[in-house]
Scaffold this active site. Structure first.
Site, PDB file in Angstrom:
ATOM      1  N   HIS A   1       0.837  -1.220   0.000  1.00 31.02           N
ATOM      2  CA  HIS A   1       0.000   0.000   0.000  1.00 31.02           C
ATOM      3  C   HIS A   1       0.866   1.261   0.000  1.00 31.02           C
ATOM      4  O   HIS A   1       0.438   2.308   0.481  1.00 31.02           O
ATOM      5  CB  HIS A   1      -0.965   0.030   1.197  1.00 31.02           C
ATOM      6  CG  HIS A   1      -1.682  -1.258   1.412  1.00 31.02           C
ATOM      7  ND1 HIS A   1      -2.902  -1.538   0.845  1.00 31.02           N
ATOM      8  CD2 HIS A   1      -1.319  -2.377   2.098  1.00 31.02           C
ATOM      9  CE1 HIS A   1      -3.289  -2.767   1.182  1.00 31.02           C
ATOM     10  NE2 HIS A   1      -2.329  -3.305   1.945  1.00 31.02           N
TER      11      HIS A   1
ATOM     12  N   SER B   1      14.658  22.315 -15.519  1.00 28.75           N
ATOM     13  CA  SER B   1      13.434  23.082 -15.749  1.00 28.75           C
ATOM     14  C   SER B   1      13.831  24.436 -16.323  1.00 28.75           C
ATOM     15  O   SER B   1      14.879  24.986 -15.975  1.00 28.75           O
ATOM     16  CB  SER B   1      12.706  23.263 -14.421  1.00 28.75           C
ATOM     17  OG  SER B   1      11.909  24.417 -14.466  1.00 28.75           O
TER      18      SER B   1
ATOM     19  N   LYS C   1      15.763  22.362 -10.316  1.00 32.55           N
ATOM     20  CA  LYS C   1      15.130  21.091 -10.705  1.00 32.55           C
ATOM     21  C   LYS C   1      16.034  20.152 -11.482  1.00 32.55           C
ATOM     22  O   LYS C   1      16.823  20.569 -12.310  1.00 32.55           O
ATOM     23  CB  LYS C   1      13.886  21.374 -11.584  1.00 32.55           C
ATOM     24  CG  LYS C   1      12.692  21.904 -10.839  1.00 32.55           C
ATOM     25  CD  LYS C   1      12.149  20.952  -9.789  1.00 32.55           C
ATOM     26  CE  LYS C   1      11.321  19.827 -10.369  1.00 32.55           C
ATOM     27  NZ  LYS C   1      10.084  20.260 -10.973  1.00 32.55           N
TER      28      LYS C   1
ATOM     29  N   GLU D   1       9.862   8.889 -16.610  1.00 25.03           N
ATOM     30  CA  GLU D   1       8.520   9.447 -16.848  1.00 25.03           C
ATOM     31  C   GLU D   1       8.033   9.103 -18.246  1.00 25.03           C
ATOM     32  O   GLU D   1       6.870   8.764 -18.462  1.00 25.03           O
ATOM     33  CB  GLU D   1       8.534  10.966 -16.677  1.00 25.03           C
ATOM     34  CG  GLU D   1       8.682  11.418 -15.233  1.00 25.03           C
ATOM     35  CD  GLU D   1       8.852  12.927 -15.161  1.00 25.03           C
ATOM     36  OE1 GLU D   1       7.837  13.619 -15.119  1.00 25.03           O
ATOM     37  OE2 GLU D   1       9.999  13.416 -15.180  1.00 25.03           O
TER      38      GLU D   1
END
Ligand code: ARG
Length: 489
Positions: free
Chosen positions: A187, A308, A314, A321
């Protein structure tokens, strides 16, 4: 420009498409074409020509098409359907065409509709009448089915090799981290400590099934449609077994109607590909989480990240992804092929021309993904201390305490309850179970004694799961040994 184009003064439009053999390929589009026979009373409308043509993408089958044609021609000569000098001319012409394609010199023409007609017409231009005999006892229907099978067989072999490569990287990483402890999750909450190597081996297992699935799919890919002709077979005395042998097929397709219309093998492959991508999407999701500073378990090498344009701090895990994102695209191709075949009456239908782009894109995406993944994991930076700290924070050894009580005679349900109380107590004190004094622990069960602390350590917990398939470092090393002895190259 072709001689015939000069004669009819046609307008040539150049389409630039990506090509496997070189950077780009030119495809000429001729207006006022005259591809089809005297059966037609007017030329095909230009939009229809574009709409029905497939050469923009099926040119990728060229190598396989030529190989299939050579095998077919050899059989035609061996059975006396064509003469040996015709065969010699066909082989010479096809070799020339193959060279031209490889060197980017071949002129693809949209008006010739597809890869098959482009090559056949060029062959005839090169060698004359012998070229016109190549299509004896054959149809584009069995020809294209053969080409795709040859293409997919080669692709499967490449992909299986790439899967093995990735598995080797996982084994190397797992070996380095057989004794690195991280929290195992259920979980997505801390559950029990596990070896990071063990966690990686779970992905090894998934890939093992993936490779086996493709190997199994290959058997059904590797059957020869040629000889089925348009749909009913052919009246010529063909030797299908000879063509099968020549092309390395295990068998011939046993029913001519099925041979030209079956695309199960492509669907099966895409289903296998979707499973591989799904597995890699799971690992990607984990890498993305682990890379978040809140976890800080890993760092991806900079070459797999991007920055970024607005936030200077970043570093984004773009590659995992995109793997996650491209999984959707591969699922889409599977559904596209299933839908393509749904309700299609026998035998060949032009719908089937739509099988190629999803299939090609699935192969391309999968190959790139597997290649990039092996490289990315090989360069992974692991932070064992962050993993250890996370495992310490989540009461991950609570089950071990319950098992300890059971071993000392407490019924499991009572042990479970006693430990739940102890965890609550420790939580209030903001400390781990292992940090509670013995006297505190003894409030929850009288059977607890000094030896409890061995059980409460992460190492003790992991070490105790010492059976095949368990997370003890000893077992992880054994599993790696076994895997290495089975894995090729
Ligand atoms: N380009 C076609 C395809 O990909 C080849 C077969 C065409 N057959 C035909 N009868 N029109 O399926």
């Amino acid at each position: 420009m072709h001689t015939c184009c000069k004669i009819c003064q046609s307008i040539l439009v150049r389409l630039r498409v990506k090509c496997r053999f070189q950077q780009t390929t030119d495809i000429s589009v001729e207006e006022n074409n005259k591809t089809w026979s005297g059966r037609f009373s007017e030329p095909v409308a230009q939009l229809v020509q574009r709409y029905t043509a497939s050469v923009e993408f099926d040119y990728r089958l060229a190598e396989h098409d030529i190989r299939g044609s050579i095998a077919h021609a050899r059989m035609l000569a061996a059975t006396g359907i064509i003469q040996t000098d015709d065969l010699a001319a066909i082989e010479k012409g096809l070799a020339q065409i193959r060279e031209d394609i490889r060197n980017g010199k071949f002129e693809w023409q949209l008006e010739q509709e597809d890869v098959h007609l482009n090559i056949e017409r060029r062959l005839t231009a090169l060698v004359g009448d012998a070229g016109k005999k190549l299509h004896t006892a054959r149809s584009r229907n069995d020809q294209v089915a053969t080409d795709i099978r040859l293409y997919l067989r080669a692709a499967i072999d490449d992909i299986i090799g790439l899967i093995h490569g990735l598995q080797h990287v996982l084994l190397d990483l797992a070996e380095q981290h057989a004794a690195t402890i991280m929290p195992g999750f259920t979980h997505l909450q801390v559950a029990q400590p596990v070896s990071f190597g063990h966690h990686l081996l779970a992905y090894y297992e998934m890939l093992q099934r993936d490779g086996q699935r493709l190997q199994d799919c290959r058997k059904r890919v590797n059957q020869l449609p040629l000889g089925a002709a348009a749909l009913a077979g052919t009246g010529y005395p063909v030797d299908r077994a000879m063509v099968a042998r020549e092309l390395g097929f295990d068998d011939i397709c046993h029913n001519s109607l099925d041979a030209v219309s079956d695309r199960d093998f492509a669907i099966e492959f895409c289903a296998g590909a979707a499973l591989i991508m799904m597995h890699l999407s799971r690992l990607s999701e984990e890498l993305i989480l682990w890379m978040n500073p809140a976890f800080g378990f890993i760092r991806l090498a900079d070459r797999f990240c991007t920055g970024s344009s607005i936030m200077p701090q970043k570093k984004n895990p773009d590659v995992p992804e995109l793997v996650r994102g491209k999984t959707g695209r591969i699922n889409g191709h599977l559904v596209a092929l299933l839908t393509l075949m749904k309700s299609q009456p026998l035998a060949y239908n032009k719908d089937n021309q739509e099988d190629k782009e999803p299939l090609f894109d699935t192969v391309d995406t999968l190959k790139d993904t597997l290649t990039i993944y092996a490289d990315m994991l090989a360069g992974l930076h692991v932070n064992p201390e962050a993993m250890r700290q996370a495992a310490l924070r989540g009461y991950s050894t609570a089950t071990d305490l319950a098992d300890y009580l059971v071993k000392k005679g407490t019924p499991f349900r009572d042990a479970h309850e006693a430990v739940a109380q102890a965890v609550r107590f420790a939580e209030n004190k903001a400390c781990d179970l292992s940090e509670l004094p013995l006297a505190d622990l003894q409030q929850f069960s009288a059977v607890i004694s000094e030896d409890v602390f061995e059980v409460l350590t992460l190492e003790g917990s992991v070490r105790s799961r010492n059976h095949p398939g368990g997370t003890a470092p000893e077992q992880v090393r054994e599993a790696i040994c076994q895997a290495r002895s089975q894995l090729p190259g």
